[in-house]
Design an enzyme around this catalytic site. Structure first.
Site, mmCIF file in Angstrom:
data_model
loop_
_atom_site.group_PDB
_atom_site.id
_atom_site.type_symbol
_atom_site.label_atom_id
_atom_site.label_comp_id
_atom_site.label_asym_id
_atom_site.label_seq_id
_atom_site.Cartn_x
_atom_site.Cartn_y
_atom_site.Cartn_z
ATOM 1 N N GLY A 227 0.822 -1.216 0.000
ATOM 2 C CA GLY A 227 0.000 0.000 0.000
ATOM 3 C C GLY A 227 0.852 1.259 0.000
ATOM 4 O O GLY A 227 0.538 2.242 -0.690
ATOM 5 N N GLU A 244 -7.008 -0.298 1.304
ATOM 6 C CA GLU A 244 -7.537 -1.208 2.333
ATOM 7 C C GLU A 244 -6.424 -2.208 2.625
ATOM 8 O O GLU A 244 -6.098 -3.040 1.777
ATOM 9 C CB GLU A 244 -8.795 -1.928 1.820
ATOM 10 C CG GLU A 244 -9.969 -1.015 1.525
ATOM 11 C CD GLU A 244 -10.607 -0.418 2.776
ATOM 12 O OE1 GLU A 244 -10.204 -0.784 3.899
ATOM 13 O OE2 GLU A 244 -11.496 0.430 2.629
ATOM 14 N N CYS A 278 -8.556 -10.304 6.262
ATOM 15 C CA CYS A 278 -7.983 -9.087 6.850
ATOM 16 C C CYS A 278 -8.617 -8.794 8.206
ATOM 17 O O CYS A 278 -7.939 -8.334 9.115
ATOM 18 C CB CYS A 278 -8.163 -7.907 5.907
ATOM 19 S SG CYS A 278 -9.858 -7.614 5.406
HETATM 20 P P1 NAD Z 1 0.030 -7.824 -1.585
HETATM 21 O O1 NAD Z 1 0.177 -6.431 -1.107
HETATM 22 O O2 NAD Z 1 1.222 -8.669 -1.735
HETATM 23 O O3 NAD Z 1 -0.655 -7.835 -3.041
HETATM 24 C C1 NAD Z 1 -1.910 -7.233 -3.285
HETATM 25 C C2 NAD Z 1 -2.011 -6.875 -4.765
HETATM 26 O O4 NAD Z 1 -1.036 -5.885 -5.077
HETATM 27 C C3 NAD Z 1 -1.749 -8.032 -5.714
HETATM 28 O O5 NAD Z 1 -2.644 -7.925 -6.809
HETATM 29 C C4 NAD Z 1 -0.315 -7.768 -6.187
HETATM 30 O O6 NAD Z 1 -0.026 -8.313 -7.455
HETATM 31 C C5 NAD Z 1 -0.302 -6.266 -6.230
HETATM 32 N N1 NAD Z 1 1.029 -5.645 -6.123
HETATM 33 C C6 NAD Z 1 2.168 -6.178 -5.640
HETATM 34 N N2 NAD Z 1 3.156 -5.251 -5.654
HETATM 35 C C7 NAD Z 1 2.614 -4.118 -6.169
HETATM 36 C C8 NAD Z 1 3.111 -2.789 -6.400
HETATM 37 N N3 NAD Z 1 4.376 -2.456 -6.127
HETATM 38 N N4 NAD Z 1 2.271 -1.879 -6.915
HETATM 39 C C9 NAD Z 1 0.980 -2.186 -7.179
HETATM 40 N N5 NAD Z 1 0.455 -3.418 -6.964
HETATM 41 C C10 NAD Z 1 1.260 -4.360 -6.456
HETATM 42 O O7 NAD Z 1 -1.046 -8.469 -0.641
HETATM 43 P P2 NAD Z 1 -1.572 -9.971 -0.624
HETATM 44 O O8 NAD Z 1 -0.511 -10.830 -0.030
HETATM 45 O O9 NAD Z 1 -2.112 -10.300 -1.975
HETATM 46 O O10 NAD Z 1 -2.829 -9.860 0.376
HETATM 47 C C11 NAD Z 1 -2.739 -10.046 1.742
HETATM 48 C C12 NAD Z 1 -2.830 -8.716 2.478
HETATM 49 O O11 NAD Z 1 -4.022 -8.033 2.078
HETATM 50 C C13 NAD Z 1 -2.936 -8.879 3.976
HETATM 51 O O12 NAD Z 1 -2.096 -7.936 4.608
HETATM 52 C C14 NAD Z 1 -4.403 -8.551 4.271
HETATM 53 O O13 NAD Z 1 -4.658 -8.068 5.577
HETATM 54 C C15 NAD Z 1 -4.684 -7.514 3.234
HETATM 55 N N6 NAD Z 1 -6.129 -7.398 2.981
HETATM 56 C C16 NAD Z 1 -6.774 -6.276 3.409
HETATM 57 C C17 NAD Z 1 -8.143 -6.151 3.227
HETATM 58 C C18 NAD Z 1 -8.891 -4.923 3.681
HETATM 59 O O14 NAD Z 1 -10.019 -4.732 3.247
HETATM 60 N N7 NAD Z 1 -8.325 -4.090 4.539
HETATM 61 C C19 NAD Z 1 -8.840 -7.166 2.576
HETATM 62 C C20 NAD Z 1 -8.147 -8.289 2.138
HETATM 63 C C21 NAD Z 1 -6.781 -8.396 2.341
#
Ligand code: NAD
Length: 471
Positions: A227, A244, A278
């Site tokens: 994020g 999120e 999450c």
């Molecule tokens: P992640 O951050 O590794 O990846 C999320 C998405 O971002 C994927 O589609 C990935 O390909 C993309 N991505 C990766 N690097 C990027 C970059 N530099 N720029 C733009 N996009 C990029 O997360 P994850 O492992 O897929 O998901 C798990 C995490 O998501 C946990 O921390 C969980 O708590 C969180 N989550 C939060 C919510 C919420 O609503 N707050 C909901 C679901 C999951």
């Protein structure tokens, strides 16, 4: 079920071939399921252009016309529920009944969003003027989703973006691209051309999207670490951003509860989707008066349910979704063992190729142990015994995260007072995981920026415009 190899990206109303692909794994087997398409930079440009071309006529529709399209999306999802659940289980790992819940949650979210009031305010109506606040759509939205709830997160972004008159390009996680791409094909049959585009690629595609000058807004769900990168990249074009992110949610169990009943609710609130939620409970504080009963009931449940391949009918929970996450969870589990924590269940990880980790309960670890401080995002749950509520609230708030939490007590008024003291975006009392489309959902602190859902969520897809009308 659609042949997995026929699942393609959808750009400008057409299924699009990819020049190359990447491996998608079946997490229950640890083996390659199929290849998914890798979008090129040119295909990303085409997706953005097609969304831009569709924007003018989409925003010009009346709100009732757009509501009707959003409802048609819900119908189409339900019509394909069985097929989607099958694909979902193969790529995401969650057993079929839990996969069906995801499809229905997503369809319901489209329906509930279609029912939302659109924002509009009158801030002055005096003798000299009337001031109206209208809300305009932003333009083309970039949606990036994670692997834990790929279709619900898709719905959380697509339904409000479309209702508010925006068009959208969606990129699922490379770990779970298939369901989203298939939904892109299905919804393309009911939506006007170019309004929704779905593309996929490895982790290199996300940064290309957030830096792309054709997007007006980034709607991102994922880890807090990513994020921050998204926000940095979006800053160049001053794109609107909703983030999120992660959480380390607390549940506080007061001494007046029925411990056996509450333990069952907490068990499923903590471990549904193999705890990859999450807003799952990730730190379980239980008052000392009921600690033993809650702990023993949860340990009994952990030992009596099956963690297994989601295609086997008696599996209640599936594998960890991907190897990267499996390694993280195993690292946490090994740290718990190495530092001498008491594991009530789950010490033995099965041999084999699937990414299986048993439900693991940790008995009253120190509050500064890694399993308490870090977001596990897997089936390791610390149970923490307490008798001083003020100290628990302090510990609960002593976290970089502030996503959600829950309070469990027969005294609802007292529970509300505790809820007010928790620094999180959501607090449930005597329930968990409920996230209706009507109510803003977002994290405090490093759990996010902005909200989704409700009128506040709709506003994040719009710009306010005040019109001063003389009298
Ligand atoms: P992640 O951050 O590794 O990846 C999320 C998405 O971002 C994927 O589609 C990935 O390909 C993309 N991505 C990766 N690097 C990027 C970059 N530099 N720029 C733009 N996009 C990029 O997360 P994850 O492992 O897929 O998901 C798990 C995490 O998501 C946990 O921390 C969980 O708590 C969180 N989550 C939060 C919510 C919420 O609503 N707050 C909901 C679901 C999951």
């Amino acid at each position: 079920m659609q042949e997995l190899s026929n699942i393609s990206m959808t750009i400008g109303g057409a299924s699009v071939e990819a020049e190359s692909g990447f491996d998608v794994f079946n997490p229950a087997k640890g083996s390659v399921l199929c290849q998914a398409p890798s979008a090129t930079a040119e295909q990303l440009d085409q997706a953005v252009e097609s969304a831009r071309d569709a924007f003018g006529s989409w925003r010009a529709l009346s709100i009732d016309e757009r509501r009707s399209y959003v409802r048609k999306c819900a119908v189409a999802l339900r019509e394909h529920a069985e097929e989607l659940a099958e694909i979902f289980t193969l790529e995401q790992g969650r057993p079929t009944s839990g996969a069906a819940i995801e499809i229905e949650l997503s369809a319901a979210f489209f329906d509930e969003t279609a029912d939302l009031e659109m924002p509009f305010e009158i801030t002055e109506d005096s003798d000299t003027r009337r001031v109206e606040v209208h809300y305009d759509p932003l333009g083309v939205v970039c949606a990036i989703t994670p692997w834990n709830f790929p279709l619900t997160m898709f719905a959380f972004k697509v339904a409000p973006a479309l209702l508010t008159g925006n068009t959208i390009v969606v990129k699922p996680s490379p770990f779970t691209p298939l369901c989203t791409l298939r939904v892109g094909q299905i919804l393309d049959e009911v939506l006007p051309t170019g309004v929704l585009n779905t593309i996929s690629g490895d982790d290199g595609l996300g940064p290309l999207m957030t830096a792309h000058q054709g997007f007006d807004k980034i709607s991102f769900t994922g880890s807090s670490a990513t994020g921050k990168r998204v926000m940095e990249s979006a800053s160049a074009g001053l794109k609107r951003v909703t983030l999120e992110l992660g959480g380390n949610d607390v549940a506080i169990v007061m001494p007046d509860v029925d411990p056996e009943v509450v333990a069952q609710q907490l068990f499923f609130g903590s471990f549904f989707n193999t705890a990859q939620i999450c807003v799952a409970t990730k730190r379980l504080y239980v008052h000392t008066d009921v600690y033993d009963k809650v702990r023993d009931t949860m340990a009994f449940l952990a030992q009596s349910i099956k963690v297994g391949d989601g295609t086997e009918p008696d599996s209640v929970f599936g594998p960890i979704q991907n190897k990267r996450q499996y390694d993280r969870v195993m690292n946490l589990l090994n740290d718990a063992k190495d530092t001498g924590l008491t594991l009530l269940t789950g010490a033995d990880v099965p041999e084999g190729d699937g990414y299986f980790v048993p439900i693991t309960l940790v008995d009253n670890p120190p509050v500064d142990s890694r399993v308490v401080v870090e977001e596990a995002f897997g089936p390791i749950l610390p149970l923490l015994r307490f008798d001083d509520l003020d100290q628990v609230i302090e510990e609960a708030n002593d976290s970089e995260f502030g996503l959600a939490g829950s309070v469990w007590s027969k005294d609802v008024d007292a529970a509300v007072e505790i809820a007010k003291r928790l620094d999180t975006g959501t607090v449930w009392i005597n329930e968990n995981l409920y996230l209706p489309a009507s109510t803003p959902f977002g994290g405090h602190k490093q759990s996010g920026i902005g909200v989704e859902h409700g009128m506040d969520g709709l506003k994040t897809f719009m710009s306010a415009k005040a019109i001063y009308i003389p009298k």
